[in-house]
Design an enzyme around this catalytic site. Structure first.
Site, PDB file in Angstrom:
ATOM      1  N   ARG A 169      -6.597   6.144   7.020  1.00 26.02           N
ATOM      2  CA  ARG A 169      -8.041   6.295   6.814  1.00 26.02           C
ATOM      3  C   ARG A 169      -8.787   4.977   6.690  1.00 26.02           C
ATOM      4  O   ARG A 169      -9.815   4.774   7.315  1.00 26.02           O
ATOM      5  CB  ARG A 169      -8.355   7.102   5.554  1.00 26.02           C
ATOM      6  CG  ARG A 169      -8.520   8.571   5.778  1.00 26.02           C
ATOM      7  CD  ARG A 169      -8.069   9.294   4.558  1.00 26.02           C
ATOM      8  NE  ARG A 169      -6.679   8.971   4.314  1.00 26.02           N
ATOM      9  CZ  ARG A 169      -5.659   9.583   4.906  1.00 26.02           C
ATOM     10  NH1 ARG A 169      -5.881  10.559   5.720  1.00 26.02           N
ATOM     11  NH2 ARG A 169      -4.408   9.230   4.680  1.00 26.02           N
ATOM     12  N   THR A 170      -8.279   4.084   5.845  1.00 28.21           N
ATOM     13  CA  THR A 170      -9.074   2.888   5.563  1.00 28.21           C
ATOM     14  C   THR A 170      -9.253   2.069   6.839  1.00 28.21           C
ATOM     15  O   THR A 170     -10.372   1.701   7.195  1.00 28.21           O
ATOM     16  CB  THR A 170      -8.428   2.055   4.434  1.00 28.21           C
ATOM     17  OG1 THR A 170      -8.244   2.918   3.320  1.00 28.21           O
ATOM     18  CG2 THR A 170      -9.310   0.892   4.026  1.00 28.21           C
TER      19      THR A 170
ATOM     20  N   LYS B 197       6.096 -15.021  10.100  1.00 30.16           N
ATOM     21  CA  LYS B 197       6.604 -16.398  10.293  1.00 30.16           C
ATOM     22  C   LYS B 197       6.342 -17.256   9.067  1.00 30.16           C
ATOM     23  O   LYS B 197       6.643 -18.449   9.068  1.00 30.16           O
ATOM     24  CB  LYS B 197       5.906 -17.026  11.500  1.00 30.16           C
ATOM     25  CG  LYS B 197       6.088 -16.298  12.787  1.00 30.16           C
ATOM     26  CD  LYS B 197       5.322 -17.035  13.894  1.00 30.16           C
ATOM     27  CE  LYS B 197       5.318 -16.252  15.170  1.00 30.16           C
ATOM     28  NZ  LYS B 197       4.361 -16.838  16.139  1.00 30.16           N
TER      29      LYS B 197
ATOM     30  N   ARG C  98      -6.054  -5.597   3.821  1.00 30.44           N
ATOM     31  CA  ARG C  98      -5.200  -4.853   2.882  1.00 30.44           C
ATOM     32  C   ARG C  98      -3.893  -5.627   2.735  1.00 30.44           C
ATOM     33  O   ARG C  98      -3.326  -6.078   3.737  1.00 30.44           O
ATOM     34  CB  ARG C  98      -4.919  -3.448   3.407  1.00 30.44           C
ATOM     35  CG  ARG C  98      -3.801  -2.762   2.614  1.00 30.44           C
ATOM     36  CD  ARG C  98      -3.689  -1.293   2.935  1.00 30.44           C
ATOM     37  NE  ARG C  98      -4.838  -0.558   2.436  1.00 30.44           N
ATOM     38  CZ  ARG C  98      -4.907   0.772   2.414  1.00 30.44           C
ATOM     39  NH1 ARG C  98      -3.900   1.485   2.861  1.00 30.44           N
ATOM     40  NH2 ARG C  98      -5.980   1.370   1.952  1.00 30.44           N
TER      41      ARG C  98
ATOM     42  N   HIS D 186      -9.266  -0.971  -5.021  1.00 29.92           N
ATOM     43  CA  HIS D 186      -9.553  -0.461  -3.676  1.00 29.92           C
ATOM     44  C   HIS D 186     -11.042  -0.125  -3.637  1.00 29.92           C
ATOM     45  O   HIS D 186     -11.436   1.033  -3.649  1.00 29.92           O
ATOM     46  CB  HIS D 186      -8.702   0.784  -3.426  1.00 29.92           C
ATOM     47  CG  HIS D 186      -8.656   1.247  -1.999  1.00 29.92           C
ATOM     48  ND1 HIS D 186      -9.549   0.823  -1.032  1.00 29.92           N
ATOM     49  CD2 HIS D 186      -7.820   2.111  -1.376  1.00 29.92           C
ATOM     50  CE1 HIS D 186      -9.255   1.409   0.118  1.00 29.92           C
ATOM     51  NE2 HIS D 186      -8.203   2.200  -0.066  1.00 29.92           N
TER      52      HIS D 186
HETATM   53  C1  NCD Z   1      -5.151   5.128  -0.927  1.00 26.59           C
HETATM   54  C2  NCD Z   1      -4.614   3.719  -1.021  1.00 26.59           C
HETATM   55  O1  NCD Z   1      -4.256   3.112  -0.012  1.00 26.59           O
HETATM   56  O2  NCD Z   1      -4.609   3.213  -2.134  1.00 26.59           O
HETATM   57  N1  NCD Z   1      -5.330   5.558   0.394  1.00 26.59           N
HETATM   58  C3  NCD Z   1      -6.520   5.313   1.002  1.00 26.59           C
HETATM   59  O3  NCD Z   1      -6.875   4.200   1.250  1.00 26.59           O
HETATM   60  N2  NCD Z   1      -7.317   6.362   1.244  1.00 26.59           N
HETATM   61  C4  NCD Z   1      -4.395   6.099  -1.738  1.00 26.59           C
HETATM   62  C5  NCD Z   1      -2.920   6.208  -1.537  1.00 26.59           C
HETATM   63  O4  NCD Z   1      -2.323   5.518  -0.695  1.00 26.59           O
HETATM   64  O5  NCD Z   1      -2.332   7.018  -2.242  1.00 26.59           O
END
Ligand code: NCD
Length: 307
Positions: A51-52, A80, A101, A129
């Protein structure tokens, strides 16, 4: 130039403006279709995501911009030994804004210090997040019409679940927000959130283990999965993973106007039979995530908005 590391990087007024913009984008997407023509978003993902990453990419495309990036550390020069600071120094030459991320807490912050483009924290380890929080705030505000005067139940892995940490930090700034923290003993909220955020802010909260006890009082139930990748051993994960399963029977204990949110991915913690309940809002939430990321990109790039 502004980055987004934590939801607290925006004042409540700025957040309200951002959510208003997201509302307008949802209602009039065509108006924004060329606002980022010629701009590029880099997605630097050192950890899995559906999703993100895809919602960031969809958001930039919906604005007329382009996207580039990588979706695993293995396929980048991290394999690397390159530092995130160096990666950002070069990404700054290729893109106008980036979402990162990383499994290490604080990595996006380190990256932002070396960057000459806005950096968005798209999840750093078990820490924060913020863009999921923007998504959650927009979802709650759209469904309940407010962000104050709410009883919010947060259920599952409150220890490692970064979405929960960011959401609590953001929501305590609104009035009359109460939390019910529902977790097994081993997955309780970290003490820095309990002490520095909740106790210090005199925010009403209780910690319970049984979901059934909490359900009747809630305006929002925020379910989370047990964060397998942050456990030190498989055995503990296996013991914890099915601790909570929200099913149709438990939903009968909840109010008619309660909504169920989940950042997703879901594993077993919400039975599929709940999906058809009108109170299940987790897939709608994913749609709101696109609107709010469009609003965020426009805001950080300081794009002049169409009238
Ligand atoms: C979440 C995350 O990555 O922290 N997912 C997301 O970005 N929607 C929640 C999860 O991974 O459980």
């Amino acid at each position: 130039m502004r980055h987004l590391m934590s939801p607290l990087d925006f004042s409540v007024e700025e957040l309200d403006r951002l959510l208003d913009l997201a509302d307008d984008i949802g209602a009039n997407p065509g108006k924004y279709a060329h606002t980022c023509d010629g701009k590029r978003l880099a997605t630097l993902f050192y950890e899995p995501s559906t999703r993100t990453r895809l919602s960031f990419e969809a958001a930039m495309m919906n604005l007329g911009g382009k996207v580039l990036g990588f979706s695993s550390a293995d396929s980048s020069s991290a394999a690397k030994g390159e530092s995130v600071a160096d990666t950002l120094r070069v990404t700054s030459c290729y893109a106008d804004i980036c979402a990162m991320r990383h499994p290490k807490e604080g990595a996006p912050l380190v990256a932002s210090m070396a960057s000459s483009i806005p950096v968005i924290n798209a999840g750093d380890g078990g820490h924060q997040h913020p863009t999921q929080t923007l998504t959650d705030l927009l979802t709650i505000r759209s469904l309940k019409g407010r962000l104050n005067n709410l009883t919010i139940g947060l259920c599952g892995d409150l220890k490692f679940g970064r979405t929960v940490h960011s959401l609590i930090e953001a929501l305590v700034r609104y009035s009359d927000v109460r939390f019910v923290l529902i977790s097994p003993e081993e997955l309780r909220i970290p003490s820095y959130i309990r002490e520095d955020v909740l106790n210090r802010g005199h925010v009403p909260f209780k910690e319970v283990e049984r979901l059934e006890d909490a359900l009747p009082d809630l305006d929002i139930l925020y379910m989370t999965r047990v964060q397998k990748e942050r456990f030190f051993n498989e055995e503990d994960y296996v013991r914890m993973k099915d601790f909570y399963i929200l099913d149709r029977q438990k939903m009968e204990l909840a109010r008619e106007d309660m909504f169920v949110l989940h950042p997703l991915p879901r594993v077993n913690e919400i039975a599929v039979e709940v999906d058809s309940d009108p109170r299940a809002a987790y897939f709608k939430q994913a749609q709101y995530g696109v609107y709010v990321r469009m609003a965020l990109i426009l805001t950080l790039l300081e794009v002049e908005l169409p009238c």
